[in-house]
Design a protein around this motif. Structure first.
Motif, PDB file in Angstrom:
ATOM      1  N   ALA A 102       0.855  -1.191   0.000  1.00 36.08           N
ATOM      2  CA  ALA A 102       0.000   0.000   0.000  1.00 36.08           C
ATOM      3  C   ALA A 102       0.885   1.232   0.000  1.00 36.08           C
ATOM      4  N   LEU A 103       0.420   2.265  -0.686  1.00 40.06           N
ATOM      5  CA  LEU A 103       1.084   3.572  -0.689  1.00 40.06           C
ATOM      6  C   LEU A 103       0.191   4.571   0.022  1.00 40.06           C
ATOM      7  N   VAL A 104       0.801   5.440   0.825  1.00 41.12           N
ATOM      8  CA  VAL A 104       0.088   6.520   1.489  1.00 41.12           C
ATOM      9  C   VAL A 104       0.682   7.836   1.020  1.00 41.12           C
ATOM     10  N   LEU A 105      -0.158   8.746   0.576  1.00 39.33           N
ATOM     11  CA  LEU A 105       0.291  10.059   0.126  1.00 39.33           C
ATOM     12  C   LEU A 105       0.139  11.052   1.268  1.00 39.33           C
ATOM     13  N   GLY A 106       1.262  11.515   1.817  1.00 38.93           N
ATOM     14  CA  GLY A 106       1.228  12.480   2.905  1.00 38.93           C
ATOM     15  C   GLY A 106       1.652  11.874   4.228  1.00 38.93           C
ATOM     16  N   ASP A 165       7.542  16.882   1.657  1.00 36.67           N
ATOM     17  CA  ASP A 165       8.301  17.702   2.588  1.00 36.67           C
ATOM     18  C   ASP A 165       9.531  16.962   3.096  1.00 36.67           C
ATOM     19  N   GLU A 166      10.470  17.717   3.631  1.00 39.08           N
ATOM     20  CA  GLU A 166      11.563  17.118   4.378  1.00 39.08           C
ATOM     21  C   GLU A 166      11.100  16.953   5.817  1.00 39.08           C
ATOM     22  N   LEU A 167      11.180  15.744   6.339  1.00 35.32           N
ATOM     23  CA  LEU A 167      10.664  15.461   7.673  1.00 35.32           C
ATOM     24  C   LEU A 167      11.766  15.635   8.706  1.00 35.32           C
ATOM     25  N   PRO A 168      11.527  16.440   9.735  1.00 27.76           N
ATOM     26  CA  PRO A 168      12.551  16.679  10.761  1.00 27.76           C
ATOM     27  C   PRO A 168      12.667  15.502  11.712  1.00 27.76           C
ATOM     28  N   ASP A 169      13.751  15.442  12.437  1.00 25.57           N
ATOM     29  CA  ASP A 169      13.971  14.390  13.429  1.00 25.57           C
ATOM     30  C   ASP A 169      13.531  14.815  14.820  1.00 25.57           C
ATOM     31  N   ARG A 170      12.961  15.989  14.944  1.00 26.19           N
ATOM     32  CA  ARG A 170      12.465  16.476  16.227  1.00 26.19           C
ATOM     33  C   ARG A 170      11.189  17.283  15.973  1.00 26.19           C
ATOM     34  N   PRO A 171      10.480  17.687  17.001  1.00 25.07           N
ATOM     35  CA  PRO A 171       9.239  18.443  16.780  1.00 25.07           C
ATOM     36  C   PRO A 171       9.525  19.822  16.182  1.00 25.07           C
ATOM     37  N   GLU A 172       9.293  19.954  14.900  1.00 24.99           N
ATOM     38  CA  GLU A 172       9.527  21.218  14.202  1.00 24.99           C
ATOM     39  C   GLU A 172       8.434  21.445  13.173  1.00 24.99           C
ATOM     40  N   PHE A 190       5.627  22.743   4.114  1.00 26.49           N
ATOM     41  CA  PHE A 190       4.343  22.574   3.445  1.00 26.49           C
ATOM     42  C   PHE A 190       3.175  22.386   4.419  1.00 26.49           C
ATOM     43  N   VAL A 191       3.413  22.701   5.691  1.00 24.59           N
ATOM     44  CA  VAL A 191       2.335  22.634   6.689  1.00 24.59           C
ATOM     45  C   VAL A 191       2.293  23.965   7.437  1.00 24.59           C
ATOM     46  N   PRO A 192       1.985  25.065   6.749  1.00 24.77           N
ATOM     47  CA  PRO A 192       1.978  26.369   7.422  1.00 24.77           C
ATOM     48  C   PRO A 192       0.947  26.465   8.530  1.00 24.77           C
ATOM     49  N   GLN A 193      -0.096  25.645   8.449  1.00 20.58           N
ATOM     50  CA  GLN A 193      -1.134  25.695   9.481  1.00 20.58           C
ATOM     51  C   GLN A 193      -0.646  25.183  10.826  1.00 20.58           C
ATOM     52  N   SER A 194       0.505  24.509  10.860  1.00 27.94           N
ATOM     53  CA  SER A 194       0.996  23.970  12.133  1.00 27.94           C
ATOM     54  C   SER A 194       1.399  25.067  13.109  1.00 27.94           C
ATOM     55  N   VAL A 212      -3.668   2.745  -3.088  1.00 22.34           N
ATOM     56  CA  VAL A 212      -3.143   4.085  -2.835  1.00 22.34           C
ATOM     57  C   VAL A 212      -4.129   4.809  -1.938  1.00 22.34           C
ATOM     58  N   VAL A 213      -3.651   5.305  -0.794  1.00 25.37           N
ATOM     59  CA  VAL A 213      -4.483   6.065   0.139  1.00 25.37           C
ATOM     60  C   VAL A 213      -4.029   7.512   0.102  1.00 25.37           C
ATOM     61  N   ASP A 214      -4.930   8.388  -0.322  1.00 28.30           N
ATOM     62  CA  ASP A 214      -4.624   9.818  -0.394  1.00 28.30           C
ATOM     63  C   ASP A 214      -4.909  10.461   0.952  1.00 28.30           C
ATOM     64  N   ALA A 215      -3.850  10.856   1.642  1.00 27.54           N
ATOM     65  CA  ALA A 215      -3.965  11.575   2.917  1.00 27.54           C
ATOM     66  C   ALA A 215      -3.168  12.865   2.819  1.00 27.54           C
ATOM     67  N   SER A 216      -3.236  13.496   1.644  1.00 23.27           N
ATOM     68  CA  SER A 216      -2.381  14.650   1.348  1.00 23.27           C
ATOM     69  C   SER A 216      -2.968  15.985   1.784  1.00 23.27           C
ATOM     70  N   GLY A 217      -4.146  15.972   2.426  1.00 29.27           N
ATOM     71  CA  GLY A 217      -4.672  17.208   2.976  1.00 29.27           C
ATOM     72  C   GLY A 217      -5.684  17.914   2.105  1.00 29.27           C
ATOM     73  N   ARG A 218      -6.081  19.116   2.550  1.00 22.65           N
ATOM     74  CA  ARG A 218      -7.164  19.839   1.872  1.00 22.65           C
ATOM     75  C   ARG A 218      -6.791  20.260   0.458  1.00 22.65           C
ATOM     76  N   GLY A 219      -5.500  20.338   0.146  1.00 20.34           N
ATOM     77  CA  GLY A 219      -5.077  20.663  -1.219  1.00 20.34           C
ATOM     78  C   GLY A 219      -4.879  19.449  -2.093  1.00 20.34           C
ATOM     79  N   SER A 220      -5.523  18.354  -1.770  1.00 18.61           N
ATOM     80  CA  SER A 220      -5.356  17.081  -2.484  1.00 18.61           C
ATOM     81  C   SER A 220      -5.482  17.243  -3.999  1.00 18.61           C
ATOM     82  N   PRO A 221      -4.524  16.675  -4.766  1.00 14.92           N
ATOM     83  CA  PRO A 221      -4.607  16.729  -6.228  1.00 14.92           C
ATOM     84  C   PRO A 221      -5.422  15.577  -6.816  1.00 14.92           C
ATOM     85  N   LEU A 222      -5.970  14.696  -5.966  1.00  9.51           N
ATOM     86  CA  LEU A 222      -6.640  13.501  -6.482  1.00  9.51           C
ATOM     87  C   LEU A 222      -7.773  13.809  -7.453  1.00  9.51           C
TER      88      LEU A 222
END
Length: 463
Positions: free
Chosen positions: A9-13, A38-45, A49-53, A173-183
């Motif tokens: 299975a593939l997950v998008l996001g 996105d580049e995923l950090p190794d600590r809480p940062e 591509f997640v400006p809402q955070s 394929v599971v699309d979990a790419s958020g409100r801007g989903s291109p699906l």
């Protein structure tokens, strides 16, 4: 757990929705690959591509229940990282409460009823990501944007996704790419009509800041939600106690022309004029621990994959990719977790025939209550809609809703019922049950709320 094993299975996001979906899929597939641009950090940062955070995020009791079930030890890990967690024994929890404020009404709900975490979105996501990375059959590919779908020759089934470097094949394929989903666009490219949509033009504008409270400031609340100076106002404030004793303060407006100020002096003046005194006090008695951030969401979309006449096999959408309600109500992380649990139930049926349609219906049913709650509030503030069918439960009479909120401030049973609805434990229609209606319609003067805090008594005028 399903007895039927699938290959890949593939997950998008790799946000909360994608990570929880990967955890669910790891029980049903031999291999799960999460694809994240996105580049995923190794600590809480925060991530690019997640400006809402940068803005306050709530985890509802229903979402917390799913997460602690899927990730054993999560609550203790968050507590060890400075978060406030129910049952942790942290002295900061004490008998503190969740305050729900609308105009002149403050509903005080004991913390053990509210049941979420006192933690930022980045900390919660980081803790979940650590758990998912530890799963032997899950791989996370960051800095890997998906650019489109691959299909079989007849275009009847999705067989994977394209990336800039290669095509990644999958059984699902599971699309979990958020409100801007291109699906929807990708489906159109391969000859399928995108699903029907419901759109609410709420035009939400956020301004948020994380602050460090004065040492002498010891508030009696864990969270303040919907702090508004006037009943019916479309401007409000949210204050959450998060890790390391910090406060996450967000101000938002719905369907208004003027923006919320983004400088400290302007923000304090805005809080004094437009939000409840308890919110303004939190900002006044704390100092910024970082920059003030602004964010805007113009519209919210529910994509009705469950109602699409024809869709290819091998693809499912969940979380904000399927139903993205107004973020100001703090439902997103919880709906993502509940939707992943719905996907688990669909997979556990053990028969892949009709899996996509079955999953789409289960996910839609799971997110429907959160959408109705948000829709009812958005309609209340005059937001414009497209393709929206509003059931009666989304349009509680203004008089009844106002009376219910006032009764909840004084009646523990009504407060508990209201809190269960807000936390997505029970449907909105439960507030119309005969027992709750009778308690709501009782004269307010007949209530015995028990001892009220000084803050609540002052707001209610009951001191």
């Amino acid at each position: 757990m399903s007895y039927l094993r699938r290959d890949r299975a593939l997950v998008l996001g790799a946000g909360v929705a994608g990570l929880v979906a990967a955890r669910i899929l790891s029980e049903h597939y031999d291999e799960v690959v999460v694809v994240e641009r996105d580049e995923l950090p190794d600590r809480p940062e925060h991530r690019r591509f997640v400006p809402q955070s940068h803005h306050a995020h709530g985890l509802l009791g229903s979402g917390r229940r799913v997460l602690v079930g899927l990730f054993p030890g999560l609550s203790a890990e968050l507590a060890a990282r400075g978060a406030l967690t129910p049952g942790s024994g942290d002295p900061a929890m004490g008998d503190r409460s969740l305050f729900l404020v609308r105009g002149g009404t403050t509903i005080r709900i004991p913390a053990w009823w509210s049941g979420g975490f006192g933690a930022s979105r980045v900390l919660i996501e980081h803790a979940i990501r650590d758990h998912v990375r530890a799963l032997a059959n899950v791989t996370i590919l960051d800095r890997t944007p998906a650019t489109g779908l691959t299909t079989d020759r007849a275009r009847r089934r999705v067989t994977g996704v394209r990336t800039p470097d290669e095509a990644l094949g999958a059984d699902l394929v599971v699309d979990a790419s958020g409100r801007g989903s291109p699906l929807p666009e990708w489906l159109d490219r391969i000859g399928y009509r995108p699903p029907p949509e419901s759109i609410v033009h709420s035009d939400v504008r956020y301004v948020s800041v994380v602050t460090e409270p004065d040492p002498s400031f010891d508030p009696e609340w864990l969270a303040i939600l919907g702090g508004q100076a006037e009943s019916g106002s479309s401007v409000g404030g949210v204050v959450l106690r998060i890790e390391h004793g910090l406060l996450h303060i967000s101000f938002g407006s719905i369907a208004r022309d003027e923006p919320v100020p983004s400088d400290l002096a302007g923000l304090r003046d805005f809080a004094d004029r437009f939000t409840a005194p308890v919110v303004a006090e939190a900002l006044r008695r704390s100092a910024p621990a970082g920059p003030i951030r602004a964010f805007r969401v113009r519209s919210n979309t529910r994509r009705h994959y469950d109602q699409a006449r024809e869709l290819p096999g091998g693809v499912i959408a969940l979380g904000d990719a399927a139903s993205a309600a107004n973020p100001i109500y703090g439902q997103g992380m919880s709906v993502a977790a509940l939707s992943a649990a719905a996907l688990d139930r669909a997979l556990a049926a053990g028969d892949d025939a009709g899996l996509e349609r079955r999953a789409a219906r289960a996910i839609a049913a799971t997110s429907a209550e959160a959408w109705r709650l948000a829709l009812g509030e958005d309609i209340r503030y005059g937001c414009r809609t497209e393709g929206v069918r509003s059931p009666w439960t989304a349009r509680f009479g203004e008089g009844y809703r106002n009376r219910l909120e006032r009764a909840a401030a004084l009646d523990p049973e009504v407060a508990a019922a209201f809190n269960d609805v807000l936390n997505l434990h029970r449907p909105l229609s439960s507030l119309g049950s005969p027992r709750i209606v009778r308690r709501v319609l009782r004269p307010l003067r007949d209530r015995d709320p028990g001892p009220l805090s000084a803050t609540v008594a002052a707001v209610l005028g009951a001191g």
